[in-house]
Scaffold this motif. Structure first.
Motif, PDB file in Angstrom:
ATOM      1  N   HIS A  27       0.661   6.858   3.144  1.00 44.30           N
ATOM      2  CA  HIS A  27      -0.708   6.125   3.035  1.00 44.30           C
ATOM      3  C   HIS A  27      -1.511   5.967   4.219  1.00 44.30           C
ATOM      4  O   HIS A  27      -0.750   6.495   5.247  1.00 44.30           O
ATOM      5  CB  HIS A  27       0.305   4.727   3.157  1.00 44.30           C
ATOM      6  CG  HIS A  27       1.322   4.691   2.055  1.00 44.30           C
ATOM      7  ND1 HIS A  27       1.033   4.080   0.559  1.00 44.30           N
ATOM      8  CD2 HIS A  27       2.307   4.090   1.437  1.00 44.30           C
ATOM      9  CE1 HIS A  27       1.722   3.893  -0.503  1.00 44.30           C
ATOM     10  NE2 HIS A  27       3.019   3.840   0.311  1.00 44.30           N
ATOM     11  N   GLU A  31      -8.483   4.273   2.698  1.00 45.69           N
ATOM     12  CA  GLU A  31      -8.529   6.112   2.418  1.00 45.69           C
ATOM     13  C   GLU A  31      -9.776   6.692   2.657  1.00 45.69           C
ATOM     14  O   GLU A  31     -10.463   6.301   2.808  1.00 45.69           O
ATOM     15  CB  GLU A  31      -8.569   5.381   1.106  1.00 45.69           C
ATOM     16  CG  GLU A  31      -7.167   4.250   0.240  1.00 45.69           C
ATOM     17  CD  GLU A  31      -6.138   4.855   0.163  1.00 45.69           C
ATOM     18  OE1 GLU A  31      -5.948   5.753   0.242  1.00 45.69           O
ATOM     19  OE2 GLU A  31      -5.472   4.225   0.410  1.00 45.69           O
ATOM     20  N   GLN A  37      -8.367  12.014  -0.619  1.00 41.41           N
ATOM     21  CA  GLN A  37      -7.867  11.575  -1.167  1.00 41.41           C
ATOM     22  C   GLN A  37      -8.889  12.033  -2.699  1.00 41.41           C
ATOM     23  O   GLN A  37     -10.094  11.961  -3.072  1.00 41.41           O
ATOM     24  CB  GLN A  37      -8.199   9.629  -1.771  1.00 41.41           C
ATOM     25  CG  GLN A  37      -7.234   9.840  -0.603  1.00 41.41           C
ATOM     26  CD  GLN A  37      -5.945   9.826  -0.315  1.00 41.41           C
ATOM     27  OE1 GLN A  37      -4.874   9.566  -1.370  1.00 41.41           O
ATOM     28  NE2 GLN A  37      -4.882  10.801   0.847  1.00 41.41           N
ATOM     29  N   PRO A  40      -8.653   6.097  -5.748  1.00 43.88           N
ATOM     30  CA  PRO A  40      -8.192   5.315  -5.103  1.00 43.88           C
ATOM     31  C   PRO A  40      -6.733   4.945  -5.481  1.00 43.88           C
ATOM     32  O   PRO A  40      -6.560   5.050  -6.287  1.00 43.88           O
ATOM     33  CB  PRO A  40      -9.579   4.204  -5.754  1.00 43.88           C
ATOM     34  CG  PRO A  40      -9.621   4.316  -6.974  1.00 43.88           C
ATOM     35  CD  PRO A  40     -10.028   6.217  -7.123  1.00 43.88           C
ATOM     36  N   SER A  41      -6.190   4.513  -4.531  1.00 39.99           N
ATOM     37  CA  SER A  41      -4.723   3.903  -4.881  1.00 39.99           C
ATOM     38  C   SER A  41      -4.177   3.110  -4.642  1.00 39.99           C
ATOM     39  O   SER A  41      -2.898   2.451  -4.168  1.00 39.99           O
ATOM     40  CB  SER A  41      -3.650   5.612  -4.198  1.00 39.99           C
ATOM     41  OG  SER A  41      -3.898   4.996  -2.677  1.00 39.99           O
ATOM     42  N   SER A  42      -5.629   2.008  -3.621  1.00 34.85           N
ATOM     43  CA  SER A  42      -5.224   0.824  -3.604  1.00 34.85           C
ATOM     44  C   SER A  42      -6.420  -0.429  -3.954  1.00 34.85           C
ATOM     45  O   SER A  42      -7.360   0.134  -4.209  1.00 34.85           O
ATOM     46  CB  SER A  42      -5.469   0.502  -1.911  1.00 34.85           C
ATOM     47  OG  SER A  42      -5.194  -1.579  -1.481  1.00 34.85           O
ATOM     48  N   ASP A  45      -9.221  -0.952  -1.404  1.00 33.87           N
ATOM     49  CA  ASP A  45     -10.598   0.155  -1.197  1.00 33.87           C
ATOM     50  C   ASP A  45     -11.710  -0.591  -0.720  1.00 33.87           C
ATOM     51  O   ASP A  45     -12.238   0.017   0.721  1.00 33.87           O
ATOM     52  CB  ASP A  45     -10.001   1.415  -1.737  1.00 33.87           C
ATOM     53  CG  ASP A  45      -9.275   2.417  -2.437  1.00 33.87           C
ATOM     54  OD1 ASP A  45      -7.945   2.136  -1.535  1.00 33.87           O
ATOM     55  OD2 ASP A  45      -8.864   2.954  -3.098  1.00 33.87           O
ATOM     56  N   GLN A 158       1.573   0.074   2.032  1.00 36.44           N
ATOM     57  CA  GLN A 158       0.081   0.313   1.967  1.00 36.44           C
ATOM     58  C   GLN A 158       0.072  -0.719   2.046  1.00 36.44           C
ATOM     59  O   GLN A 158      -0.621  -1.057   3.015  1.00 36.44           O
ATOM     60  CB  GLN A 158      -0.250   1.178   0.400  1.00 36.44           C
ATOM     61  CG  GLN A 158      -1.671   0.732   0.630  1.00 36.44           C
ATOM     62  CD  GLN A 158      -2.501   1.980   1.031  1.00 36.44           C
ATOM     63  OE1 GLN A 158      -1.528   3.049   1.112  1.00 36.44           O
ATOM     64  NE2 GLN A 158      -3.534   2.088   1.215  1.00 36.44           N
ATOM     65  N   GLU A 162      -2.467  -1.941   5.283  1.00 37.49           N
ATOM     66  CA  GLU A 162      -3.630  -2.638   5.389  1.00 37.49           C
ATOM     67  C   GLU A 162      -4.313  -3.942   5.599  1.00 37.49           C
ATOM     68  O   GLU A 162      -5.093  -4.444   6.650  1.00 37.49           O
ATOM     69  CB  GLU A 162      -4.016  -2.425   3.792  1.00 37.49           C
ATOM     70  CG  GLU A 162      -4.174  -1.675   2.826  1.00 37.49           C
ATOM     71  CD  GLU A 162      -4.760  -1.773   1.443  1.00 37.49           C
ATOM     72  OE1 GLU A 162      -4.512  -2.831   1.071  1.00 37.49           O
ATOM     73  OE2 GLU A 162      -4.959  -0.847   1.046  1.00 37.49           O
TER      74      GLU A 162
END
Length: 474
Positions: A27, A31, A37, A40-42, A45, A158, A162
């Motif tokens: 994580h 990002e 990357q 997007p994984s969140s 973002d 994550q 954040e």
């Protein structure tokens, strides 16, 4: 001391050791700041994007990956790596458990790292990084908080990093609930350099109203000591008035100095000598604001103010060989309605003038074959005689005559006045003959041979050394 603020966190990332891929970033916030990357994984973002990296990674992660998950010697130690203009700080952890981590080669290795600018002062974050590693280790041991996420799509870690990134950068503190039993609480505190060593002859001066700040939760020793700080009493005197051990008093003073409550100056006496420093020109610089501050500090109540040029002339009148008493007469301070003690203390505190200390040093006047001076032993103390009075020098004074102790220190330790010490050392008559030497402007001014040992003829008969004292002003 003015605190300059905490450095900005440019990125936070969480890395683990994968038995197939090696060290990988699981994580990261923002990002793409550490490793590219694909998408997007969140959901957040858009909030955590850092505009400073413009889609490029801040560092070459592959180049430093062996220090993110390092050899066993570096585990549970603070590791700082500087690369590509950034500073990466982490505290790697390894956990061994044959049953729990059988799918991870019997051990689980991870690291939560912070990224700052390379030149940033990050001492305030060191405790935060260490604490986070301990907290995450405890959560893992308690409920598999980290290892359960490795093979899943969970975003728990994550979400944590954040919130760390946003709250520490914005509020310098954070509170992150993990579950009903655990919460991560962090707060940044400024760090200051260690205070100077406090000696018995130092005089503390308050920079804030300590009495208004004090409450019942303060350390009892600090409370007792602080009540006797008035800008006049030296540390040893304060220890006596407060009925506190001198070493505890010094420690309390250093504690208050660390937090900027007090500063140290020298003992004010009319026999003191001061000299002006080049920084005196700051009086005329408006950005320092010293002129008006000085006037407010030194003027007596209801007295008419004097010009800053006159104050400048007063400070420039301080020089080698001129005591404060002589300076007052020379500058006619009684007509100016100012406090001479405050004039001196303001100049010392603001770095406009400095104290010229007097150091007595015992030397030998007898030529030595090996050119090595032999300090008199305790059995020879009675032979060290003031040649002006014919009386022996007090034995308590002689150990201080090695050139490392000035008058303030000697007088404080022996509880005598400078005049009494001058009489013991025969300084007064010799100084009258050495005025020219003392006012020549050199950094070290020396007054030679003030007292001798026993009579010269008797010394020659017995083959004994003859001692004399020199005074060094610096």
């Amino acid at each position: 001391m003015e605190f300059q603020g905490f450095p900005r966190i440019h990125s936070i990332f969480y890395a683990v050791f994968d038995i197939i891929k090696g060290t990988v970033v699981k994580h990261q916030v923002p990002e793409g700041s550490i490793t590219p990357q694909s998408g997007p994984s969140s959901l957040s973002d858009s909030i955590t994007i850092d505009p400073t990296h413009n889609g490029k990674t801040l560092i070459d992660f592959e180049a430093i990956s062996e220090y993110i998950i390092p050899k066993k010697q570096l585990y549970k130690r603070l590791v700082t790596i500087c690369t590509n203009g950034y500073k990466v700080m982490g505290c790697p952890v390894v956990l061994h458990d044959h049953e729990r981590y059988q799918h991870f080669r019997n051990e689980f290795r991870f690291n939560l790292c912070f990224v700052f600018e390379q030149d940033a002062e990050t001492s305030s974050y060191e405790a935060v990084v260490r604490k986070l590693s301990r907290v995450l280790e405890g959560l893992e041991l308690e409920c598999n908080f980290l290892s359960n996420e490795v093979g899943s799509e969970s975003q728990t870690v994550q979400n944590v990093i954040e919130q760390l990134f946003e709250d520490l950068n914005s509020y310098c503190e954070c509170q992150i609930p993990i579950n009903e039993f655990n919460t991560i609480n962090l707060k940044l505190f400024p760090t200051y350099p260690n205070p100077q060593t406090v000696y018995n002859y130092h005089v503390p001066v308050c920079t804030v109203d300590v009495n208004k700040m004090m409450n019942s939760n303060w350390d009892i020793t600090v409370q007792k000591v602080a009540s006797h700080i008035n800008g006049v009493n030296h540390v040893k005197r304060i220890a006596e008035l407060a009925n506190v051990k001198p070493e505890w008093t010094r420690q309390s003073m250093e504690h208050m100095m660390y937090y900027g409550c007090i500063i140290m100056t020298d003992i004010f006496q009319y026999s003191n000598v001061y000299a002006v420093k080049p920084e005196i020109t700051r009086l005329f610089d408006a950005k320092y604001g010293l002129a008006q501050e000085c006037l407010r500090y030194i003027m007596l109540p209801n007295a008419p103010e004097i010009s800053i040029e006159r104050i400048y002339a007063l400070y420039c009148g301080l020089k080698y060989g001129l005591t404060v008493k002589d300076w007052i007469e020379e500058q006619q301070l009684t007509l100016l309605h100012i406090d001479e003690r405050r004039v001196i203390s303001f100049g010392v505190i603001k770095g406009l003038i400095y104290r010229v200390h007097k150091y007595p040093i015992l030397t030998s006047t007898t030529p030595q074959e090996n050119e090595q001076f032999h300090f008199p032993s305790k059995q020879q103390y009675h032979r060290v005689v003031n040649k002006y009075t014919g009386m022996p020098i007090h034995s308590d004074i002689i150990p201080f005559l090695d050139g490392k102790h000035h008058y303030d220190e000697i007088c404080t330790e022996l509880e005598c006045s400078p005049q009494e010490l001058d009489e013991q050392l025969g300084c007064t008559q010799q100084l009258e003959d050495s005025t020219a030497t003392a006012t020549n402007g050199n950094t070290d001014n020396i007054v030679e041979t003030l007292y001798e040992g026993i009579a010269e003829d008797k010394q020659n008969e017995e083959g004994l050394s003859q001692w004399s004292v020199e005074f060094i002003f610096r």
